[in-house]
Design a protein around this motif. Structure first.
Motif, PDB file in Angstrom:
ATOM      1  N   LEU A 172      -5.376  16.710  -0.638  1.00 47.27           N
ATOM      2  CA  LEU A 172      -6.167  16.570   0.590  1.00 47.27           C
ATOM      3  C   LEU A 172      -5.420  15.759   1.645  1.00 47.27           C
ATOM      4  O   LEU A 172      -5.439  16.090   2.822  1.00 47.27           O
ATOM      5  N   LYS A 173      -4.768  14.695   1.206  1.00 39.94           N
ATOM      6  CA  LYS A 173      -4.005  13.832   2.127  1.00 39.94           C
ATOM      7  C   LYS A 173      -4.798  13.532   3.402  1.00 39.94           C
ATOM      8  O   LYS A 173      -4.296  13.676   4.520  1.00 39.94           O
ATOM      9  N   HIS A 174      -6.037  13.142   3.217  1.00 42.80           N
ATOM     10  CA  HIS A 174      -6.900  12.883   4.373  1.00 42.80           C
ATOM     11  C   HIS A 174      -6.454  11.614   5.099  1.00 42.80           C
ATOM     12  O   HIS A 174      -6.150  10.605   4.471  1.00 42.80           O
ATOM     13  N   ARG A 175      -6.443  11.672   6.400  1.00 43.13           N
ATOM     14  CA  ARG A 175      -5.955  10.547   7.214  1.00 43.13           C
ATOM     15  C   ARG A 175      -6.774   9.271   6.998  1.00 43.13           C
ATOM     16  O   ARG A 175      -6.270   8.178   7.220  1.00 43.13           O
ATOM     17  N   ASP A 176      -8.017   9.396   6.575  1.00 43.11           N
ATOM     18  CA  ASP A 176      -8.864   8.223   6.360  1.00 43.11           C
ATOM     19  C   ASP A 176      -8.917   7.783   4.901  1.00 43.11           C
ATOM     20  O   ASP A 176      -9.746   6.960   4.532  1.00 43.11           O
ATOM     21  N   HIS A 177      -8.053   8.338   4.069  1.00 41.93           N
ATOM     22  CA  HIS A 177      -8.053   7.977   2.647  1.00 41.93           C
ATOM     23  C   HIS A 177      -6.781   7.210   2.320  1.00 41.93           C
ATOM     24  O   HIS A 177      -5.721   7.498   2.847  1.00 41.93           O
ATOM     25  N   ASN A 178      -6.904   6.241   1.425  1.00 40.50           N
ATOM     26  CA  ASN A 178      -5.771   5.382   1.101  1.00 40.50           C
ATOM     27  C   ASN A 178      -4.813   5.991   0.076  1.00 40.50           C
ATOM     28  O   ASN A 178      -3.949   5.293  -0.447  1.00 40.50           O
ATOM     29  N   PHE A 179      -4.910   7.276  -0.205  1.00 43.61           N
ATOM     30  CA  PHE A 179      -4.020   7.903  -1.177  1.00 43.61           C
ATOM     31  C   PHE A 179      -2.556   7.707  -0.812  1.00 43.61           C
ATOM     32  O   PHE A 179      -1.703   7.574  -1.689  1.00 43.61           O
TER      33      PHE A 179
END
Length: 175
Positions: free
Chosen positions: A67-74
């Protein structure tokens, strides 16, 4: 009868994945809230409850990695494996694995994912919570009003890497 939201991870955040059954362990039998896991707890659950739970945690971490979502700390972690071990469903994560039906009228998560078509159909039958679910094919459905996606269960055979990519594309389209 009021159903309490219960599961692992954060009580609010970016992603909540809903599955029907919790691990068959005494420690979680009376779980009535969303409880962060501690470091090593996913491994302990996998060892005590079987290979299916290892797959659930692995696939969840792979989804977040893809997903590499901009709001996720992954992005703070080098791989989905590192994320799984150091953050997944822990107190500093941004996701939950829930064993209760979604509460879409009081959304605490940006994205809701119901894992498993059979479980989704049971929820729709028993807990009419959405009337805007559109089936994209036999495995994926989306409710754009509630940022809800139905996908195959969190297992390598059912939710392969290609299907994880499709799920992530759907989630990005809801953003």
């Amino acid at each position: 009868m009021k159903i309490l939201t219960h599961g692992f991870g954060q009580a609010s955040g970016l992603v909540a994945i809903y599955i029907e059954h919790m691990p068959p362990m005494l420690e979680y039998k009376n779980l009535e809230l969303v409880q962060p896991l501690s470091i090593g707890e996913t491994e302990m659950i996998s060892l005590a409850s079987g290979n299916g739970w290892r797959k659930i945690f692995n696939v969840y971490a792979k989804i977040l990695g893809q997903l590499k979502h901009r709001d996720h700390n992954f992005t703070n972690y080098g791989s989905w494996q590192a994320y799984r071990e150091q953050c997944l469903l822990q107190s500093h994560s941004q996701e939950a694995l829930l064993f209760s039906p979604p509460k879409l009228d009081n959304p605490k998560y940006r994205f809701h994912i119901i894992a498993g078509r059979t479980y989704a159909k049971k929820l729709l039958r028993d807990h009419i919570f959405t009337n805007s679910l559109v089936w994209l094919d036999t495995e994926f459905a989306v409710d754009k009003t509630h940022n809800l996606v139905v996908c195959p269960f969190l297992d390598y055979r059912q939710l392969s890497n290609i299907k994880i990519n499709k799920l992530c594309d759907i989630l990005h389209s809801l953003d």
